[in-house]
Structures are given as structure tokens and as C-alpha cells.
Write a protein that holds these residues in place. Structure first.
Motif, PDB file in Angstrom:
ATOM      1  N   ARG A 271      -0.646  11.291  -1.154  1.00  0.00           N
ATOM      2  CA  ARG A 271      -0.169  12.480  -0.433  1.00  0.00           C
ATOM      3  C   ARG A 271       0.345  13.537  -1.412  1.00  0.00           C
ATOM      4  O   ARG A 271       0.053  14.728  -1.275  1.00  0.00           O
ATOM      5  CB  ARG A 271       0.933  12.080   0.551  1.00  0.00           C
ATOM      6  CG  ARG A 271       0.427  11.370   1.802  1.00  0.00           C
ATOM      7  CD  ARG A 271       1.583  10.857   2.642  1.00  0.00           C
ATOM      8  NE  ARG A 271       2.412  11.944   3.143  1.00  0.00           N
ATOM      9  CZ  ARG A 271       2.259  12.519   4.335  1.00  0.00           C
ATOM     10  NH1 ARG A 271       1.311  12.084   5.154  1.00  0.00           N
ATOM     11  NH2 ARG A 271       3.052  13.484   4.737  1.00  0.00           N
ATOM     12  N   ASP A 272       1.102  13.112  -2.416  1.00  0.00           N
ATOM     13  CA  ASP A 272       1.598  14.066  -3.408  1.00  0.00           C
ATOM     14  C   ASP A 272       0.448  14.692  -4.196  1.00  0.00           C
ATOM     15  O   ASP A 272       0.481  15.892  -4.507  1.00  0.00           O
ATOM     16  CB  ASP A 272       2.566  13.371  -4.368  1.00  0.00           C
ATOM     17  CG  ASP A 272       3.872  12.980  -3.691  1.00  0.00           C
ATOM     18  OD1 ASP A 272       4.168  13.532  -2.610  1.00  0.00           O
ATOM     19  OD2 ASP A 272       4.586  12.114  -4.244  1.00  0.00           O
ATOM     20  N   ARG A 273      -0.573  13.891  -4.498  1.00  0.00           N
ATOM     21  CA  ARG A 273      -1.709  14.401  -5.262  1.00  0.00           C
ATOM     22  C   ARG A 273      -2.492  15.436  -4.454  1.00  0.00           C
ATOM     23  O   ARG A 273      -2.881  16.489  -4.974  1.00  0.00           O
ATOM     24  CB  ARG A 273      -2.619  13.244  -5.675  1.00  0.00           C
ATOM     25  CG  ARG A 273      -3.753  13.654  -6.592  1.00  0.00           C
ATOM     26  CD  ARG A 273      -4.422  12.445  -7.220  1.00  0.00           C
ATOM     27  NE  ARG A 273      -4.957  11.519  -6.241  1.00  0.00           N
ATOM     28  CZ  ARG A 273      -4.463  10.315  -6.011  1.00  0.00           C
ATOM     29  NH1 ARG A 273      -3.417   9.891  -6.677  1.00  0.00           N
ATOM     30  NH2 ARG A 273      -5.019   9.519  -5.117  1.00  0.00           N
TER      31      ARG A 273
ATOM     32  N   GLU B 233     -11.196  15.301   4.240  1.00  0.00           N
ATOM     33  CA  GLU B 233     -10.042  14.451   3.945  1.00  0.00           C
ATOM     34  C   GLU B 233      -9.330  14.868   2.664  1.00  0.00           C
ATOM     35  O   GLU B 233      -8.105  14.754   2.563  1.00  0.00           O
ATOM     36  CB  GLU B 233     -10.515  12.998   3.834  1.00  0.00           C
ATOM     37  CG  GLU B 233      -9.425  11.999   3.532  1.00  0.00           C
ATOM     38  CD  GLU B 233      -9.943  10.578   3.461  1.00  0.00           C
ATOM     39  OE1 GLU B 233      -9.385   9.790   2.683  1.00  0.00           O
ATOM     40  OE2 GLU B 233     -10.908  10.254   4.190  1.00  0.00           O
ATOM     41  N   SER B 234     -10.066  15.383   1.680  1.00  0.00           N
ATOM     42  CA  SER B 234      -9.458  15.745   0.403  1.00  0.00           C
ATOM     43  C   SER B 234      -8.525  16.938   0.514  1.00  0.00           C
ATOM     44  O   SER B 234      -7.769  17.216  -0.426  1.00  0.00           O
ATOM     45  CB  SER B 234     -10.546  16.057  -0.626  1.00  0.00           C
ATOM     46  OG  SER B 234     -11.352  17.144  -0.189  1.00  0.00           O
ATOM     47  N   GLY B 235      -8.564  17.655   1.635  1.00  0.00           N
ATOM     48  CA  GLY B 235      -7.711  18.821   1.794  1.00  0.00           C
ATOM     49  C   GLY B 235      -6.566  18.628   2.756  1.00  0.00           C
ATOM     50  O   GLY B 235      -5.854  19.586   3.082  1.00  0.00           O
ATOM     51  N   LEU B 236      -6.349  17.393   3.224  1.00  0.00           N
ATOM     52  CA  LEU B 236      -5.305  17.115   4.212  1.00  0.00           C
ATOM     53  C   LEU B 236      -4.464  15.943   3.739  1.00  0.00           C
ATOM     54  O   LEU B 236      -4.991  14.984   3.163  1.00  0.00           O
ATOM     55  CB  LEU B 236      -5.918  16.791   5.580  1.00  0.00           C
ATOM     56  CG  LEU B 236      -6.787  17.887   6.210  1.00  0.00           C
ATOM     57  CD1 LEU B 236      -7.528  17.338   7.424  1.00  0.00           C
ATOM     58  CD2 LEU B 236      -5.937  19.089   6.591  1.00  0.00           C
ATOM     59  N   ILE B 237      -3.162  15.998   3.996  1.00  0.00           N
ATOM     60  CA  ILE B 237      -2.278  14.914   3.580  1.00  0.00           C
ATOM     61  C   ILE B 237      -2.161  13.836   4.643  1.00  0.00           C
ATOM     62  O   ILE B 237      -1.469  12.841   4.440  1.00  0.00           O
ATOM     63  CB  ILE B 237      -0.874  15.449   3.234  1.00  0.00           C
ATOM     64  CG1 ILE B 237      -0.229  16.105   4.461  1.00  0.00           C
ATOM     65  CG2 ILE B 237      -0.925  16.406   2.066  1.00  0.00           C
ATOM     66  CD1 ILE B 237       1.218  16.488   4.240  1.00  0.00           C
ATOM     67  N   GLY B 238      -2.839  14.015   5.763  1.00  0.00           N
ATOM     68  CA  GLY B 238      -2.800  13.011   6.819  1.00  0.00           C
ATOM     69  C   GLY B 238      -3.839  13.297   7.869  1.00  0.00           C
ATOM     70  O   GLY B 238      -4.279  14.441   8.046  1.00  0.00           O
ATOM     71  N   SER B 239      -4.252  12.269   8.587  1.00  0.00           N
ATOM     72  CA  SER B 239      -5.303  12.425   9.579  1.00  0.00           C
ATOM     73  C   SER B 239      -4.862  13.247  10.775  1.00  0.00           C
ATOM     74  O   SER B 239      -5.687  13.824  11.485  1.00  0.00           O
ATOM     75  CB  SER B 239      -5.770  11.042  10.056  1.00  0.00           C
ATOM     76  OG  SER B 239      -4.672  10.319  10.623  1.00  0.00           O
TER      77      SER B 239
ATOM     78  N   ALA C  58       0.810  -1.219   0.000  1.00  0.00           N
ATOM     79  CA  ALA C  58       0.000   0.000   0.000  1.00  0.00           C
ATOM     80  C   ALA C  58       0.844   1.271   0.000  1.00  0.00           C
ATOM     81  O   ALA C  58       0.313   2.362  -0.229  1.00  0.00           O
ATOM     82  CB  ALA C  58      -0.935   0.004   1.223  1.00  0.00           C
ATOM     83  N   LEU C  59       2.143   1.154   0.268  1.00  0.00           N
ATOM     84  CA  LEU C  59       2.989   2.353   0.359  1.00  0.00           C
ATOM     85  C   LEU C  59       3.022   3.165  -0.931  1.00  0.00           C
ATOM     86  O   LEU C  59       2.985   4.403  -0.879  1.00  0.00           O
ATOM     87  CB  LEU C  59       4.397   1.954   0.779  1.00  0.00           C
ATOM     88  CG  LEU C  59       4.542   1.485   2.228  1.00  0.00           C
ATOM     89  CD1 LEU C  59       5.995   1.134   2.526  1.00  0.00           C
ATOM     90  CD2 LEU C  59       4.049   2.546   3.201  1.00  0.00           C
ATOM     91  N   PRO C  60       3.111   2.535  -2.136  1.00  0.00           N
ATOM     92  CA  PRO C  60       3.080   3.371  -3.344  1.00  0.00           C
ATOM     93  C   PRO C  60       1.836   4.248  -3.431  1.00  0.00           C
ATOM     94  O   PRO C  60       1.920   5.416  -3.824  1.00  0.00           O
ATOM     95  CB  PRO C  60       3.132   2.338  -4.477  1.00  0.00           C
ATOM     96  CG  PRO C  60       3.827   1.153  -3.877  1.00  0.00           C
ATOM     97  CD  PRO C  60       3.362   1.121  -2.450  1.00  0.00           C
ATOM     98  N   ASN C  61       0.682   3.710  -3.043  1.00  0.00           N
ATOM     99  CA  ASN C  61      -0.544   4.508  -3.074  1.00  0.00           C
ATOM    100  C   ASN C  61      -0.510   5.609  -2.021  1.00  0.00           C
ATOM    101  O   ASN C  61      -1.033   6.704  -2.242  1.00  0.00           O
ATOM    102  CB  ASN C  61      -1.762   3.612  -2.854  1.00  0.00           C
ATOM    103  CG  ASN C  61      -3.063   4.367  -3.022  1.00  0.00           C
ATOM    104  OD1 ASN C  61      -3.338   4.927  -4.068  1.00  0.00           O
ATOM    105  ND2 ASN C  61      -3.871   4.398  -1.962  1.00  0.00           N
TER     106      ASN C  61
END
Length: 782
Positions: A55-57, A152-158, A47-50
Motif C-alpha cells: 500500500r505504501d509503495r 490494480e497498480s494505481g489503487l491502494i485497495g479493491s 501477510a500483513l507486512p506485505n
């Protein structure tokens, strides 16, 4: 042999695995848990590639900066945004001020509407933080009313800390910290050239983290081997041949692997759901990010059962299952060494062609790197059984507990080596990586030229007019011992198109003393430094000749057809100008002409530009940085604060090292859990033997020490072998990157100690079950 016969024998083995009664189910569950732990970590890696791609997206989709000289004109679809990032203790807080300029202004990702003035929309983690009792200073710095949360779409992590606050009146500050945009998104840029050494680090990190997992999975499918072989002996009594018994054994291993796949998938799903509430080293993910790559997930689903069958068939080659027993208890043939040396030697041969390449000779061959590192690490699993057998064959003298342990190891040295293989591979890889990171650290760490003992924070304001007396605004701020605020300007020998130009620094005597050694200083004095500490030019002879007493110079001269003509400020160098020495630890010696405010005409004030405020903090005040940041936020919400450090580390290098740390935590947890399961399986196999020894009067202390020796001796040998292989691999990797080979023995001992510590914890956890098994009642059977 027909495929149908193969399938029938494998199915019979699967049936035996699930119909073996209570003992069979316990064995199956131990195998399933052992395999499941490895499968869960393998699925996490798929799952790491996703994770990285998502995160980059998200980061690119919310990009809201523009460094173009021309901002788009105000329109119905434009908005103004300003960066208000801050820091809370060691955590970064992403902040933005927003002001829509029309009804069609685009919303940031994750927002349903623009916050009004004095309102803000925050991330869930920041909302929880602001509601805590310890965040009073942060609440003071962010004096906005919370009206919603970022999706969630505006954050790179919870666990990311972020907010959008509403603002008004940002238009005058466009090009001064405020950006006008009509859309979000990062513009396409030319792909950045990959550093071959960093790419090598990434490859080795993945190999070092995944190889122990594969070793543990291979060991887990062989749980219960001794009981299984006794059942196969019974099969021989009813007519099965040796080939059939091997296929039946492979079927049992296949059943355990399939059940382990299901258990591992469950572990992964539970961990995936829990990932949303966990952050490691400032990094966090949303559960939806942890979607395994379909291709890699299928590869894991196929590889684990196939590996279980192959490992079992390979192991059965050394066991003769006869109708009246298993020729495992008899004296075994000594293991041969020559073929066990081939994998590590082949690994070194694959890595040898890339020695000395470094960065100048291009990228490393990824296939040779993967193959070479894998062969070196897996070579440990081939060498360790020979080492254990060779050592335990020569021991035996000592106390009773030692003799019991030695005899047990002599009878089953292979089983003991399998328990230690995973920890040995992990330690060897960790030592090699530690050597690589330590050796190349200087290549990715540069000196900043700043002295954090003198200045701890620097403030850069968004408005260059915040000059006069700005340092006094920090007087009385808790935790701030001193503040200096020098300003800078350009001067030349003519008002337009000067032939000779340079810069000067303006400040009070306190500020100038931070730059040079002054014999005395009063308002109205002018100094020029003879030397400059941070620059290649050793002296300032040309500038000293330019700044002569009585000479007329011009501040802020204009060039060519510049629009702002007429702003040039004439200035006559006073006769009291003195030549002084720059401090070796000068805060900033880019300008060697130092001028007090009283030496300049009043007309010079508008052309002076702030170079920021330098703060010295009180180390006895734990929240000094937070008090200083709050004072800055009151003066200028768009100001940025920077903590001084003596060195600066490459961001990619730091992220790879952080990823290694996070991965190592998961692998260590897996190591501990798998070893505990393996230890439980070994104790269960010997339960009746332990009960018999206790029934005949053997002291429990003696038996406990014997079990301890049975673990300690293989672990010591495994860690010794791991150290040798790890040092060899680390040395080769350093030579590949053209880095001098050096040994950081403290790091090597730390890695070895961490592996020994995990084994020690597992041993302590296995003591209570061991004491329960050492009861005469354990001989009772039905």
C-alpha cells in the motif's frame, strides 16, 4: 531412545489417526478445522507486512503533488494535475484532473491512456457506486463520461473510490491548486521519528490478537483426548510401555496438526480471494497483497506441528495410561498453585523496568515488552485450570441439572478450562488495550477550536478572486440554512516597509456578526475587537491605537524590492470606527479589525483574499452535505470542502485503533468458530452417556441445563480472571507511558460482555445437535 524409534512411534500414531474408522475421521476433521482456523489467521498475520509495504509503495508511486516554489517549465514530458478530492457520505473519493502538455507525458499508475476532456477513468468500486440507484447526487458532482477503469497498480485497495478526469485550460491556475510535473513519485524525505508509545501500541495489538490464536491451536490438537486415551490403554494390553503410548499420542496430534495446516491453508486461500470484495472501516486490499512473508510462513509451518507434539507430550504427563484403563476417572491430585503464579509474576518483572519511560526516556525495549505481555496473557492458561478446579470442588448443592454439571466439571475441569482459555486470553488483552487507548486518547486528540454546532462545513476556493457575493451562490441550495464569506487583507502604516502591520477581515454585517458582538451594523461601518478568544494576547491595545479615526493606512503594503510595487491601496480610517467585543465562539478571530465592504474603496477589491465560505446546514436534511458539495463543485471544481469537528485525532493513532478493530473482528470470529467446534467435540464424546441418561428417564430439559451450566461456570470464572489480569496489564502499560491510571468500567464491561456474548451464541448454536444426541437410539452400536 534412538531417532528411528521416535519416528516409528510417531508414524504409528499418524496411522492410527487416519485408520480409526468413522469415529477417527470425525475426530480428525474436528481437530483439522480447529487447527485450520488458527493457521488461517496466523497466515493472514504473516501477510500483513506485505500489505502495508505494498500500500505504501502504490501510494508513493502515484504521488502527484509538488509544493516547490518553482514549477518545471512546460515540456514534451510534463503534465498538469489538480486535486479534486471529495467525500461521499463517510467515504473519501480521490479525484484528479489531468492535462498532458506533450506526447511524452507520463501516465498515472493503472492507466493505459489519458482521458479526454469530459471523460474519466474510475476505480472498479467507484464505477459500481456510480451505477447504483443511491448515487444520483454523486453522479451530478462528477459529470464525466466513464471510459475505463483504473488498474490494480494505481489503487491502494479493491474498494478504493478514485477517478482521473480529463481537463483543459489548467495552465493559468499553476500554483493555485494546479501542479506541473514531469513524473510521478514521492520524493525521498527524512525518516519520521517513531513515537515510542505508538510503537508500544502496535506491539501489544499484535500480541493481543495472536496469543488467543496460539491458545486455540494448542487446545484443538487435544480434541478427542478421552477416546484417544482409551485406545492407548488397548495398546498397553499388547505390550506397549508408557513412553511409547505418549509418542503414539504425539503422532496422532501431529497428524491432526498437519491436516489442520492443509485445511488452514485452504481457508486462507479462500479468504484471500474473498478479501478483494470486502472493505472494513474504509480499508481494503487486493488479493495479491495478501502474500505471506516466506520466512514467517515457514515459521508457522514448523511451529504448529512442533507445538502439537510438545503440547500432547506435556498433557500426557498428567495421565496414567494402564492396560485396563486410564487413571483419569479416579480422583486426581489437586493442582498446585505456586508454579502457576510464576508466568504472570515474571511478566510483570519484565515490564517493571520500563515503567515511567514515556516518550522522553526513549523507546521501550521490544523484547521485554513482547516477553512480559506474553507471559501475563499465557499465565491465564496456567491459572484458569486451578481456579476452575478449586471452585467446582466446593459446589454440588442445587437442582439436578446443577449437580450433573458440577460432577462433570469435577471429573474433567481441565477440559472445561481449555475450552475457555482462548476467550479469557482474548478478553484480558482487549481490556488492557482498551485501557491503554482510553488513557492516551487525550495525548493524540487535540481541540480544533471550532464549534460544529454553529458551522458544519467550510469551503476553500482555489481562486482568491471568488469574493463578491459568493455566499449568495448558496442561496436556495437544499440543506444550506446560511452562508457567510468573509475576506482578509493585510494593512500597514506605510505603503512600503511599514513599521506596524496587521490584518483585517472584510464582510457584510451577517458575516461580521459571526466574529464579534455588534450593537448595530450598516454597510460602511468599521469595528475593532477589544479581546481575542483563540489567541494568547488578551487585548488589542496596540491595534486599537493604530486604527484611529482619520488615520491613513495602506492595504497590501510591499516590502524590500518586491516586484508588485504600486499595488498598495491607501485607506483612511472612518470616524465611525467602534470598539466591540469578540465572540467567544468566533468563527475566526485571527484579525481583530472588522470592516464592511462599503467602508473600503473600490480599488481594494483586487487585494482582498477569500478566507472561504462558512456553511450552516439544516440537520433535518439527511443529504445536506452532499447538496452543499455539489453546489461547490459547480462553482469551482478545485475547491475543497472541510467538515468541522471539535477535535482532531492523530492519523497514526486512529489507524492503529482501526487495525485493532479489524483484527478483533477476525479473532472474535475465530473464537466463535473454535468454541463451536470444541463444543461439538465435547458433545460427541458424551453422546452415549446422554443417550443412556435419556433412556433411563432423565428429562431433556435437565440435561440441556446441565450442559449450559457446564459452559457457563468455566466461562464466568475465565472472564473474572481475564478481567483481573487485563486490568493489571492495562495499569502497567499506562504507567509505562507515564499516563495516570484510570478505569473506564464501561469499556471493561463491554469487553467482558462481548466475550460472554460470543460464548452465548455458540451455546445456542450447539443446542440443536445436543437435542439430536439425546435420543435412546444413540446407545445402538455395531
Amino acid at each position: 531412545m534412538s531417532p528411528r524409534k521416535w519416528a516409528g512411534d510417531l508414524a504409528l500414531g499418524v496411522r492410527f489417526a487416519f485408520t480409526g474408522g468413522r469415529e477417527g475421521w470425525i475426530r480428525m476433521m474436528l481437530t483439522a478445522v480447529g487447527v485450520g482456523l488458527g493457521v488461517a489467521l496466523l497466515l493472514l498475520c504473516t501477510a500483513l507486512p506485505n500489505v502495508f509495504a505494498t500500500r505504501d509503495r502504490v501510494e508513493a508511486a502515484r504521488y502527484d503533488l509538488s509544493y516547490s516554489d518553482k514549477a518545471p517549465p512546460k515540456a514534451d514530458d510534463t503534465f498538469l494535475t489538480a486535486v479534486t478530492d471529495t467525500t461521499w457520505h463517510d467515504d473519501d473519493v480521490r479525484g484528479r484532473l489531468l492535462e498532458p502538455e506533450g506526447s511524452r507525458a507520463p501516465l498515472p499508475p493503472g492507466l493505459d491512456g489519458f482521458p479526454g476532456e469530459g471523460e474519466m477513468v474510475v476505480s472498479p468500486a467507484l464505477k459500481d457506486l456510480l451505477a447504483s440507484d443511491d448515487a444520483a447526487l454523486l453522479r451530478e458532482r462528477l459529470p464525466y463520461r466513464i471510459t475505463g477503469t483504473i488498474g490494480e497498480s494505481g489503487l491502494i485497495g479493491s474498494r478504493e473510490l478514485a477517478y482521473y478526469a480529463g481537463a483543459s485550460g489548467l495552465r493559468p491556475a499553476v500554483h493555485s491548486g494546479v501542479h506541473r510535473l514531469s513524473e510521478y513519485g514521492k520524493p525521498d524525505a527524512a525518516p519520521e521519528k517513531t513515537d515510542p508509545v505508538l510503537l508500544l501500541m502496535v506491539l501489544v495489538v499484535f500480541l493481543v490478537l495472536l496469543t488467543p490464536v496460539a491458545v486455540f491451536v494448542a487446545a484443538a490438537v487435544r480434541f478427542g483426548g478421552e477416546r484417544r486415551d482409551r485406545r492407548l490403554a488397548a495398546l498397553r494390553l499388547v505390550g506397549a510401555d508408557r513412553h511409547m503410548t505418549r509418542r503414539v499420542a504425539a503422532g496422532e496430534a501431529l497428524a491432526g496438526a498437519l491436516l489442520g495446516m492443509a485445511v488452514g491453508t485452504g481457508f486462507f486461500l479462500l479468504g484471500r480471494q474473498a478479501a478483494g470484495s470486502v472493505g472494513v472501516l474504509g480499508m481494503s486490499v487486493w488479493p495479491s497483497y495478501l502474500d505471506p512473508s516466506p520466512v514467517l510462513a515457514v515459521l508457522v509451518a514448523v511451529a504448529v506441528p512442533v507445538a502439537a507434539v510438545l503440547v500432547t507430550l506435556f498433557a500426557m504427563r498428567g495421565v496414567a495410561v494402564e492396560p485396563l484403563g486410564v487413571v483419569r476417572a479416579a480422583k486426581q491430585r489437586r493442582r498446585r498453585l505456586w508454579w502457576r503464579l510464576l508466568p504472570p509474576l515474571a511478566g510483570l518483572a519484565m515490564l517493571y523496568p520500563m515503567i515511567g519511560q514515556g516518550r522522553e526516556s526513549g523507546e521501550f525495549n521490544q523484547y521485554l515488552v513482547i516477553g512480559g505481555v506474553l507471559l501475563l496473557l499465557t499465565g491465564i492458561t496456567a491459572l484458569l485450570p486451578w481456579v476452575v478446579e478449586a471452585v467446582v470442588a466446593r459446589v454440588g448443592q442445587g437442582p439436578l441439572s446443577w449437580q450433573l454439571a458440577a460432577r462433570r466439571l469435577q471429573l474433567s475441569s481441565g477440559t472445561a478450562a481449555r475450552m475457555v482459555n482462548g476467550i479469557a486470553v482474548a478478553v484480558a488483552g482487549a481490556i488492557a488495550l482498551q485501557m491503554l487507548f482510553t488513557g492516551t486518547q487525550n495525548q493524540y486528540t487535540k481541540a480544533t477550536g471550532k464549534d460544529p454546532d454553529r458551522v458544519q462545513m467550510q469551503v476553500v476556493f482555489s481562486k482568491s478572486t471568488l469574493l463578491s457575493g459568493i455566499e449568495r451562490e448558496f442561496t436556495g441550495t437544499k440543506g444550506v440554512q446560511a452562508a457567510v464569506a468573509p475576506a482578509i487583507a493585510q494593512y500597514g502604516d506605510a505603503p512600503r516597509d511599514p513599521q506596524a502591520t496587521n490584518g483585517l477581515t472584510v464582510g457584510d454585517c451577517t458575516a461580521l456578526r459571526e466574529l464579534a458582538t455588534l450593537p448595530s451594523c450598516e454597510d460602511g461601518d468599521v469595528f475593532v475587537t477589544r479581546t481575542r478568544s483563540h489567541y494568547t494576547t488578551p487585548g488589542n491595545d496596540e491595534q486599537i491605537a493604530l486604527v484611529k479615526p482619520g488615520r491613513r493606512l495602506y492595504l497590501d503594503p510591499s516590502y524590500g524590492d518586491a516586484v508588485e510595487r504600486g499595488r498598495e491601496v491607501p485607506w483612511t480610517v472612518p470616524s465611525s470606527v467602534r470598539v466591540v467585543e469578540a465572540r467567544k465562539d468566533s468563527l475566526d478571530d485571527s484579525n481583530s479589525l472588522l470592516v464592511t465592504r462599503g467602508a473600503l474603496p473600490a480599488a481594494a477589491t483586487p487585494v482582498l483574499v477569500s478566507s472561504g465560505v462558512y456553511l450552516r446546514l439544516d440537520p433535518s436534511v439527511t443529504e445536506a452535505r452532499e447538496y452543499a458539495r455539489n453546489a461547490v463543485a459547480r462553482l469551482d471544481p478545485l475547491a475543497q470542502t472541510y467538515s468541522w469537528s471539535a477535535t482532531q485525532e492523530n492519523a497514526r493513532y486512529a489507524s492503529i485503533r482501526a487495525g485493532l478493530f479489524v483484527g478483533s473482528v477476525f479473532v472474535l470470529v475465530l473464537i466463535g468458530a473454535s468454541l463451536l467446534v470444541s463444543q461439538m467435540e465435547q458433545l460427541r464424546e458424551r453422546r452415549k452417556l446422554l443417550s443412556a441418561l435419556v433412556a433411563f428417564g432423565t428429562r431433556r430439559r435437565t440435561l440441556s441445563l446441565s450442559v449450559l451450566w457446564q459452559t457457563a461456570l468455566p466461562v464466568g470464572l475465565g472472564l473474572g480472571l481475564a478481567t483481573a489480569v487485563g486490568v493489571a496489564l492495562g495499569s502497567v502499560l499506562l504507567k509505562m507511558t507515564r499516563t495516570p491510571v484510570g478505569m473506564d468500567w464501561a469499556s471493561v464491561l463491554t469487553m467482558t460482555g462481548a466475550g460472554a456474548g460470543v460464548v452465548g451464541v455458540v451455546t445456542l448454536l450447539s443446542v440443536p445437535p445436543l437435542l439430536r444426541m439425546m435420543r435412546p437410539e444413540g446407545l445402538r452400536t455395531e
